[in-house]
Design an enzyme around this catalytic site. Structure first.
Site, PDB file in Angstrom:
ATOM      1  N   CYS A  21      69.795  52.182  86.675  1.00 46.36           N
ATOM      2  CA  CYS A  21      68.605  51.245  86.636  1.00 46.36           C
ATOM      3  C   CYS A  21      67.299  52.557  87.385  1.00 46.36           C
ATOM      4  CB  CYS A  21      68.567  50.603  86.692  1.00 46.36           C
ATOM      5  SG  CYS A  21      66.857  49.704  86.890  1.00 46.36           S
ATOM      6  N   CYS A  45      64.945  50.551  89.780  1.00 42.50           N
ATOM      7  CA  CYS A  45      64.986  49.251  90.024  1.00 42.50           C
ATOM      8  C   CYS A  45      65.620  50.450  91.993  1.00 42.50           C
ATOM      9  CB  CYS A  45      67.157  49.409  90.158  1.00 42.50           C
ATOM     10  SG  CYS A  45      66.610  48.313  89.031  1.00 42.50           S
ATOM     11  N   ASP A  46      66.186  51.681  91.986  1.00 40.91           N
ATOM     12  CA  ASP A  46      66.728  52.680  92.473  1.00 40.91           C
ATOM     13  C   ASP A  46      65.877  53.836  92.970  1.00 40.91           C
ATOM     14  OD1 ASP A  46      68.842  50.171  93.201  1.00 40.91           O
ATOM     15  OD2 ASP A  46      69.658  51.402  91.427  1.00 40.91           O
TER      16      ASP A  46
END
Ligand code: NAP
Length: 312
Positions: free
Chosen positions: A139, A142-143
């Site tokens: 992701c 997200c990261d």
């Protein structure tokens, strides 16, 4: 374990565009549906997306999580009860279906809409799993932030890989897109955007055969798919974007699935082989897998459930 006397008309399992759209239609049809959003996966795959440019009705685009918030609010407006928990067990045969949630509540219902979507595919390497969260991610939204000014790899040749690679150039000094063939599966517009980006390098005909690193990712072991030569290259991150598999584990042995695990439905309908059990969204869709098509089949599932309940 809490067993209620209530027999619901409809329980919807799964959120995302399919589940929430089913919730909007079924709520508006006054079926008082209960919708299980999932404990960590509420909102589905679009929660990990940035801008959604192709959902009709939003000419300026809309951020994935905002779109899901809107659908959720629309569900609540029509009285759909949203539960932020997972269904962990289902008994779907018979007139009354029995579902157990992650808190031990047992629900009984006359009909069920399955909308559990799909999960990220893994390459299947031991060190991919071991270093997950330590440089291996599925992701970018997200990261990505953790990879500021670093050199990272993205694996895959579809729209997800193009999207992830393009997004990651906001942070990374360089993004190397590794694809196992010499042509991409992604749509033209996404390819154009990625190839025009000077921070993205394409590595063709190459597969990742190992993820290197003790505590964190330090590199990848690669194999050329044409001549079989192996090499190593330093990276601090690996983003895996090789597609999705249907989340149908709980349905094994109950509802008919195809060999890839997608729920089989009857023709153009959302009817499964079990009366009163309907399926929609990515859980049934090999082909299109778009937010709008998932929403469309969520609508169909609610209409199919409504007709089923009216006939019983
Ligand atoms: P996809 O289209 O199925 O592409 C998966 C890619 O990963 C393919 O290029 C495939 O290679 C590669 N791959 C699969 N297994 C692999 C493995 N074990 N090792 C290495 N490579 C592997 O999946 P997706 O990109 O997630 O897209 C899924 C659907 O969502 C599509 O319909 C797409 O249009 C849609 N989507 C749309 C958007 C958007 O419009 N903004 C964004 C994301 C996704 P091969 O090509 O060799 O098979």
């Amino acid at each position: 374990m809490l067993v209620s006397d209530t027999i619901h008309d409809l329980v919807i399992v799964g959120s995302g565009p399919a589940g929430y759209t089913a919730g909007i239609y079924a709520g508006r049809a006054q079926l008082a549906p209960v919708l299980y959003e999932g404990s960590v996966t509420a909102g589905g795959a679009l929660m990990n997306t940035t801008e959604v440019e192709n959902f009709p009705g939003f000419p300026q685009g809309i951020i994935g999580p905002d779109l899901m918030d809107n659908l959720k609010a629309q569900c609540e407006k029509f009285g759909t009860k949203l539960v932020r928990d997972d269904i962990v067990e289902m008994k779907l045969a018979g007139d009354i279906k029995v579902l157990t949630d992650g808190s031990g509540n047992v629900l009984r219902t006359k009909s069920v809409i399955l909308a559990t979507g799909s999960a990220y595919k893994e390459i299947g390497l031991v060190n991919e799993k071991r270093l997950s969260g330590r440089g291996v991610s599925w992701c970018a939204t997200c990261d990505g932030f953790f990879f500021r000014d670093q050199e990272i790899a993205v694996v895959g040749g579809g729209d997800s890989a193009m999207e992830e690679a393009t997004f990651l150039t906001r942070f990374a000094s360089k993004v190397v897109l590794i694809h196992r063939r010499d042509s991409l599966r992604a749509s033209k517009i996404m390819i154009e955007r990625a190839t025009a980006n000077p921070k993205i390098e394409f590595v063709w005909n190459t597969e990742v055969i190992d993820v290197l690193g003790d505590q964190n990712v330090t590199g990848l072991k690669l194999r050329n798919t044409v001549d079989g030569t192996e090499s190593e290259r330093a990276f601090t991150g690996l983003f895996v974007a090789i597609g999705h598999s249907p989340r149908s584990e709980l349905l094994l042995g109950q509802v008919d699935l195809d060999p890839e695990g997608y729920v089989k439905v009857d023709g153009r309908s959302t009817r499964t082989n079990l009366p009163g059990v309907f399926a929609c969204g990515d859980l049934v869709d090999h082909t299109y897998r778009q937010a709008i098509t998932a929403a469309g089949t969520g609508c169909e599932a609610a209409l199919d459930a409504e007709r089923f309940l009216a006939g019983h």
